[in-house]
Design a protein around this motif. Sequence first.
Motif, PDB file in Angstrom:
ATOM      1  N   GLY A   1       4.828  -5.466  10.654  1.00  0.00           N
ATOM      2  CA  GLY A   1       3.440  -5.869  10.807  1.00  0.00           C
ATOM      3  C   GLY A   1       3.235  -7.267  10.264  1.00  0.00           C
ATOM      4  N   ASN A   2       1.981  -7.715  10.263  1.00  0.00           N
ATOM      5  CA  ASN A   2       1.666  -9.046   9.745  1.00  0.00           C
ATOM      6  C   ASN A   2       1.963  -9.166   8.254  1.00  0.00           C
ATOM      7  OD1 ASN A   2       0.813  -9.937  12.226  1.00  0.00           O
ATOM      8  ND2 ASN A   2      -1.314  -9.318  11.878  1.00  0.00           N
ATOM      9  N   LYS A   3       1.705  -8.081   7.498  1.00  0.00           N
ATOM     10  CA  LYS A   3       1.893  -8.128   6.046  1.00  0.00           C
ATOM     11  C   LYS A   3       3.033  -7.238   5.556  1.00  0.00           C
ATOM     12  CE  LYS A   3      -2.322  -8.935   3.728  1.00  0.00           C
ATOM     13  NZ  LYS A   3      -3.493  -8.383   3.085  1.00  0.00           N
ATOM     14  N   HIS A   4       3.244  -6.131   6.233  1.00  0.00           N
ATOM     15  CA  HIS A   4       4.173  -5.129   5.709  1.00  0.00           C
ATOM     16  C   HIS A   4       5.158  -4.693   6.791  1.00  0.00           C
ATOM     17  CE1 HIS A   4       1.621  -4.807   2.196  1.00  0.00           C
ATOM     18  NE2 HIS A   4       0.584  -4.656   2.999  1.00  0.00           N
ATOM     19  N   THR A   5       6.271  -4.160   6.319  1.00  0.00           N
ATOM     20  CA  THR A   5       7.277  -3.615   7.224  1.00  0.00           C
ATOM     21  C   THR A   5       7.574  -2.182   6.815  1.00  0.00           C
ATOM     22  OG1 THR A   5       8.289  -5.768   7.590  1.00  0.00           O
ATOM     23  CG2 THR A   5       9.656  -3.841   8.045  1.00  0.00           C
TER      24      THR A   5
END
Length: 138
Positions: free
Chosen positions: A88-92
């Motif tokens: 994602g944009n912030k997290h994986t």
Amino acid sequence: MKPDSQNVTDYTNNNTIFMVWSFKDNPEVKEAFGQLCKLIINLNNSANIRFPVSRASCVMGIGHDAWLGLGLPVPLPKELANFAPIVGNKHTAVSSKGDLHFHIRADNTSICYDMAAEISNILSPVAISTEEIHGFRY
């Protein structure tokens, strides 16, 4: 009659244990898996009868490769595939390797520990615990 899917998001609990197990190269894996399936049914039934307000449950997930290796029915469920990371944009969400995944939850910690111990007793001779995470409501 088609069995109902187990839901891990229908209500919250105070305690949870997540476990991931990977099979060893062992000819007795299929026998242990059969015992494990019976155990999971019994754990859920027993918890519902003995501790009806604990909202305890144990959900088992089977990995794609384990499904094939165990010779489970084909065709495979259409959504069953090896888990790929979700970025994602912030997290994986990382890809967790493993053959069996467990989500144990209850309002009482001791129920979670008992379920995890029983699962471990069956799997230890034929599998390796690769991850165990304990969670609680704070």
